[in-house]
Design a protein around this motif. Structure first.
Motif, PDB file in Angstrom:
ATOM      1  N   SER A  62       0.829  -1.211   0.008  1.00  0.00           N
ATOM      2  CA  SER A  62      -0.009   0.001   0.108  1.00  0.00           C
ATOM      3  C   SER A  62       0.925   1.269   0.056  1.00  0.00           C
ATOM      4  O   SER A  62       0.651   2.052  -0.733  1.00  0.00           O
ATOM      5  N   ARG A  63       1.950   1.368   0.737  1.00  0.00           N
ATOM      6  CA  ARG A  63       2.840   2.519   0.857  1.00  0.00           C
ATOM      7  C   ARG A  63       3.492   2.544  -0.516  1.00  0.00           C
ATOM      8  O   ARG A  63       3.743   3.828  -0.714  1.00  0.00           O
ATOM      9  N   ALA A  64       3.955   1.356  -0.952  1.00  0.00           N
ATOM     10  CA  ALA A  64       4.663   1.642  -2.384  1.00  0.00           C
ATOM     11  C   ALA A  64       3.900   1.980  -3.272  1.00  0.00           C
ATOM     12  O   ALA A  64       4.418   2.768  -4.210  1.00  0.00           O
ATOM     13  N   ALA A  65       2.471   1.648  -3.376  1.00  0.00           N
ATOM     14  CA  ALA A  65       1.780   2.206  -4.498  1.00  0.00           C
ATOM     15  C   ALA A  65       1.448   3.669  -4.383  1.00  0.00           C
ATOM     16  O   ALA A  65       1.418   4.454  -5.249  1.00  0.00           O
ATOM     17  N   ALA A  66       1.277   4.049  -3.141  1.00  0.00           N
ATOM     18  CA  ALA A  66       0.921   5.643  -2.916  1.00  0.00           C
ATOM     19  C   ALA A  66       2.337   6.222  -3.334  1.00  0.00           C
ATOM     20  O   ALA A  66       2.529   7.288  -3.976  1.00  0.00           O
ATOM     21  N   ALA A  67       3.632   5.501  -2.944  1.00  0.00           N
ATOM     22  CA  ALA A  67       4.706   6.190  -3.434  1.00  0.00           C
ATOM     23  C   ALA A  67       5.161   6.431  -5.014  1.00  0.00           C
ATOM     24  O   ALA A  67       5.416   7.752  -5.470  1.00  0.00           O
ATOM     25  N   VAL A  68       4.771   5.357  -5.397  1.00  0.00           N
ATOM     26  CA  VAL A  68       4.712   5.359  -6.883  1.00  0.00           C
ATOM     27  C   VAL A  68       3.916   6.404  -7.826  1.00  0.00           C
ATOM     28  O   VAL A  68       4.137   7.186  -8.582  1.00  0.00           O
ATOM     29  N   ALA A  69       2.589   6.599  -7.042  1.00  0.00           N
ATOM     30  CA  ALA A  69       1.675   7.472  -7.586  1.00  0.00           C
ATOM     31  C   ALA A  69       2.279   8.906  -7.307  1.00  0.00           C
ATOM     32  O   ALA A  69       1.744   9.986  -8.299  1.00  0.00           O
ATOM     33  N   ALA A  70       2.910   9.239  -6.193  1.00  0.00           N
ATOM     34  CA  ALA A  70       3.313  10.683  -5.905  1.00  0.00           C
ATOM     35  C   ALA A  70       4.778  10.890  -6.442  1.00  0.00           C
ATOM     36  O   ALA A  70       4.990  11.909  -6.793  1.00  0.00           O
ATOM     37  N   ALA A  71       5.604   9.949  -7.069  1.00  0.00           N
ATOM     38  CA  ALA A  71       6.625   9.947  -7.628  1.00  0.00           C
ATOM     39  C   ALA A  71       6.971   9.237  -8.930  1.00  0.00           C
ATOM     40  O   ALA A  71       7.362   8.177  -8.816  1.00  0.00           O
ATOM     41  N   PRO A  72       6.822   9.867 -10.151  1.00  0.00           N
ATOM     42  CA  PRO A  72       6.699   9.177 -11.182  1.00  0.00           C
ATOM     43  C   PRO A  72       7.900   8.707 -11.565  1.00  0.00           C
ATOM     44  O   PRO A  72       8.022   7.351 -12.281  1.00  0.00           O
ATOM     45  N   VAL A  73       8.973   9.019 -11.175  1.00  0.00           N
ATOM     46  CA  VAL A  73      10.584   8.330 -11.564  1.00  0.00           C
ATOM     47  C   VAL A  73      10.545   6.961 -11.014  1.00  0.00           C
ATOM     48  O   VAL A  73      11.326   6.186 -11.246  1.00  0.00           O
ATOM     49  N   LEU A  74       9.348   6.503 -10.185  1.00  0.00           N
ATOM     50  CA  LEU A  74       9.654   5.023  -9.448  1.00  0.00           C
ATOM     51  C   LEU A  74       8.722   4.127 -10.351  1.00  0.00           C
ATOM     52  O   LEU A  74       8.645   3.143 -10.037  1.00  0.00           O
TER      53      LEU A  74
ATOM     54  N   ASP B  60      11.266   0.211   1.751  1.00  0.00           N
ATOM     55  CA  ASP B  60       9.858   0.894   2.174  1.00  0.00           C
ATOM     56  C   ASP B  60      10.451   2.445   2.398  1.00  0.00           C
ATOM     57  O   ASP B  60       9.942   3.252   2.039  1.00  0.00           O
ATOM     58  N   LYS B  61      11.305   2.426   3.158  1.00  0.00           N
ATOM     59  CA  LYS B  61      11.957   3.857   3.913  1.00  0.00           C
ATOM     60  C   LYS B  61      12.555   4.379   2.622  1.00  0.00           C
ATOM     61  O   LYS B  61      12.321   5.827   2.682  1.00  0.00           O
ATOM     62  N   ALA B  62      13.169   3.999   1.875  1.00  0.00           N
ATOM     63  CA  ALA B  62      13.752   4.569   0.725  1.00  0.00           C
ATOM     64  C   ALA B  62      12.866   4.953  -0.544  1.00  0.00           C
ATOM     65  O   ALA B  62      12.857   6.328  -0.636  1.00  0.00           O
ATOM     66  N   LEU B  63      11.700   4.422  -0.578  1.00  0.00           N
ATOM     67  CA  LEU B  63      10.608   4.797  -1.249  1.00  0.00           C
ATOM     68  C   LEU B  63      10.040   6.100  -0.644  1.00  0.00           C
ATOM     69  O   LEU B  63       9.662   7.136  -1.564  1.00  0.00           O
ATOM     70  N   TYR B  64       9.798   5.912   0.444  1.00  0.00           N
ATOM     71  CA  TYR B  64       9.187   7.180   1.260  1.00  0.00           C
ATOM     72  C   TYR B  64      10.233   8.496   0.863  1.00  0.00           C
ATOM     73  O   TYR B  64       9.720   9.541   0.918  1.00  0.00           O
ATOM     74  N   GLU B  65      11.511   8.370   1.150  1.00  0.00           N
ATOM     75  CA  GLU B  65      12.416   9.309   0.913  1.00  0.00           C
ATOM     76  C   GLU B  65      12.547   9.781  -0.533  1.00  0.00           C
ATOM     77  O   GLU B  65      12.535  11.235  -0.836  1.00  0.00           O
ATOM     78  N   VAL B  66      12.288   9.091  -1.510  1.00  0.00           N
ATOM     79  CA  VAL B  66      11.990   9.660  -2.700  1.00  0.00           C
ATOM     80  C   VAL B  66      11.176  10.593  -2.869  1.00  0.00           C
ATOM     81  O   VAL B  66      11.199  11.545  -3.653  1.00  0.00           O
TER      82      VAL B  66
END
Length: 471
Positions: free
Chosen positions: A291-303, A439-445
């Protein structure tokens, strides 16, 4: 042990007076780093004032409580003076229409004296005499609280004023006190704390148990804590950056930090056992990670192009068995939360948890390895910010941190490649730790993309390194 109560001796609030203070606050607050509602000046309410008395009578000391649009409560200590008291202009919040000078309490000895006189202590008889405040200074750069160094107090101490105030025991009082009482020396010992009572938010107040018609009229919580000052200590992030800049090995210090981290987790399990300390189900952990990864990908297209590899790594974790038990953890663990001194080694600070998390989330049992993952990410940042000349600095530091942790925690070194119970435990640890660090690195991106785009390469490099085995 019984945690410090927030209901035994709270300061009682009074309604705010029409004293001209609000106008001064409205123009001053948006420039404070710890003010969480920038751009909303004038939309907060001053709901209460808790009066303190300076034993020397220099000004009117009060803790002003502001209700933000989100419902959060903010504490602003102020001293109202006839003049500026010789304090620097930077300490002045403003002036009221009648000429009264409004001073930021954290810069004013009158506030510190009043705080010390009103505070509760582990032993009720520990009264404070006339405190020596020579050399008191406010730490700069803090984003969520304000700390005042008191080097000549007996014993030397640091006063942390909680800017965000919540109902109940603050973890930065409860946890260090419990750890100190349990005999762990890796945390500065709390010397005193202050509690207060204020009007409950009518829109969010809970019903009184057993009375469907009544609601709580007041809330109580911690307002600040005085802790022993670790003398001769250096901030962990500054220390690591200096080693990286010099090209000096940080390995021995990282290994010792790993051992300290494992000791902290063992002490937390002993001092603050949790009722839900059963083994964490892999599917539940992975559901949260996905769930957190999906939110990160949506917020940061580079992912976006890395999403399949992220899913592959999380899929590996879902197949793991016997994940470690849940327990109390630090929750916001990085090099800026530790100090190092020649006498004490590593000391751990700031147990309030992730600043953006809710009170329930900060106190919720979690996987201890999440703290270790946060420290691994912090080493990557130290390497980048310190300008390490080669990759070996971070690689060695990371490896030694994990080795120190696993050795202290009783997981045999190198067991990941072996068979049997020790090998299975180490294999589970390795796979889970990699997923939590990802998980932490995705949040940081996401964070760097929004706030410091020139830094986004730091966590993105970490993401790519962690995904290398799953591509």
């Amino acid at each position: 042990m019984t945690p410090p109560s927030t209901t035994d001796h709270p300061l009682t609030a009074r309604p705010p007076a029409d004293d001209g203070v609000m106008a001064a606050l409205e123009s001053w607050l948006p420039g404070r780093r710890w003010f969480p509602a920038k751009g909303t000046a004038g939309s907060f309410q001053r709901v209460a004032v808790l009066d303190l008395e300076d034993p020397e009578g220099q000004g009117r000391v009060g803790l002003h409580l502001l209700r933000l649009p989100s419902g959060a409560l903010l504490q602003v200590p102020l001293v109202l003076r006839a003049d500026d008291g010789g304090l620097p202009e930077a300490a002045v919040v403003g002036r009221t229409p009648d000429g009264t000078v409004v001073v930021d309490g954290c810069h004013d000895p009158a506030f510190v004296r009043a705080w010390l006189a009103a505070a509760e202590r582990p032993e009720p008889g520990d009264a404070v005499g006339t405190p020596d405040l020579t050399g008191m200074r406010v730490l700069s750069g803090e984003q969520s609280n304000t700390s005042v160094i008191l080097p000549t107090l007996d014993p030397p101490a640091i006063l942390k004023v909680f800017r965000g105030v919540s109902t109940g025991a603050n973890p930065d009082v409860e946890v260090p006190l419990a750890l100190s009482e349990a005999g762990w020396r890796g945390v500065p010992r709390p010397l005193a704390w202050l509690t207060g009572a204020w009007p409950a938010d009518p829109s969010r107040s809970e019903p009184v148990p057993g009375d469907a018609e009544a609601t709580r009229a007041a809330e109580t919580g911690h307002l600040g804590v005085l802790s022993e000052l670790v003398l001769g200590a250096e901030d962990g992030f500054e220390l690591a950056c200096r080693y990286a800049a010099e090209g000096a090995s940080f390995g021995a210090l990282a290994e010792d930090l790993g051992r300290t981290t494992a000791q902290m987790h063992a002490a937390l399990r002993s001092a603050l056992p949790t009722a839900s300390a059963g083994n964490a189900p892999a599917h539940g952990v992975v559901a949260v990670l996905r769930s957190r990864a999906a939110a990160a990908v949506a917020a940061a297209p580079v992912l976006a192009d890395r999403a399949p590899a992220v899913e592959g790594l999380f899929g590996e974790v879902e197949r793991l068995t016997d994940l470690p038990p849940l327990q109390r953890v630090h929750g916001d663990y990085h090099l800026g939360q530790v100090l190092h001194s020649a006498d004490r080694g590593w000391s751990v600070l700031d147990f309030e948890g992730e600043p953006s998390a809710s009170e329930a989330e900060r106190n919720r049992p979690d996987l201890a390895l999440r703290d270790l993952a946060g420290m691994l990410r912090s080493l990557d940042y130290a390497a980048a910010v310190g300008g390490a000349a080669s990759a070996w600095w971070a690689e060695e530091s990371r490896a030694r941190l994990v080795d120190g942790y696993l050795t202290e925690a009783g997981v045999a070194e190198g067991a990941a490649a072996s068979t049997g119970t020790a090998g299975a435990a180490a294999g589970t640890t390795t796979g889970l730790l990699r997923a939590l660090e990802l998980d932490k690195a995705l949040y940081e991106v996401v964070y760097e993309s929004r706030n410091r785009p020139s830094w986004v390469h730091i966590p993105l490099d970490g993401v790519d390194r962690l995904l290398a085995r799953t591509r």
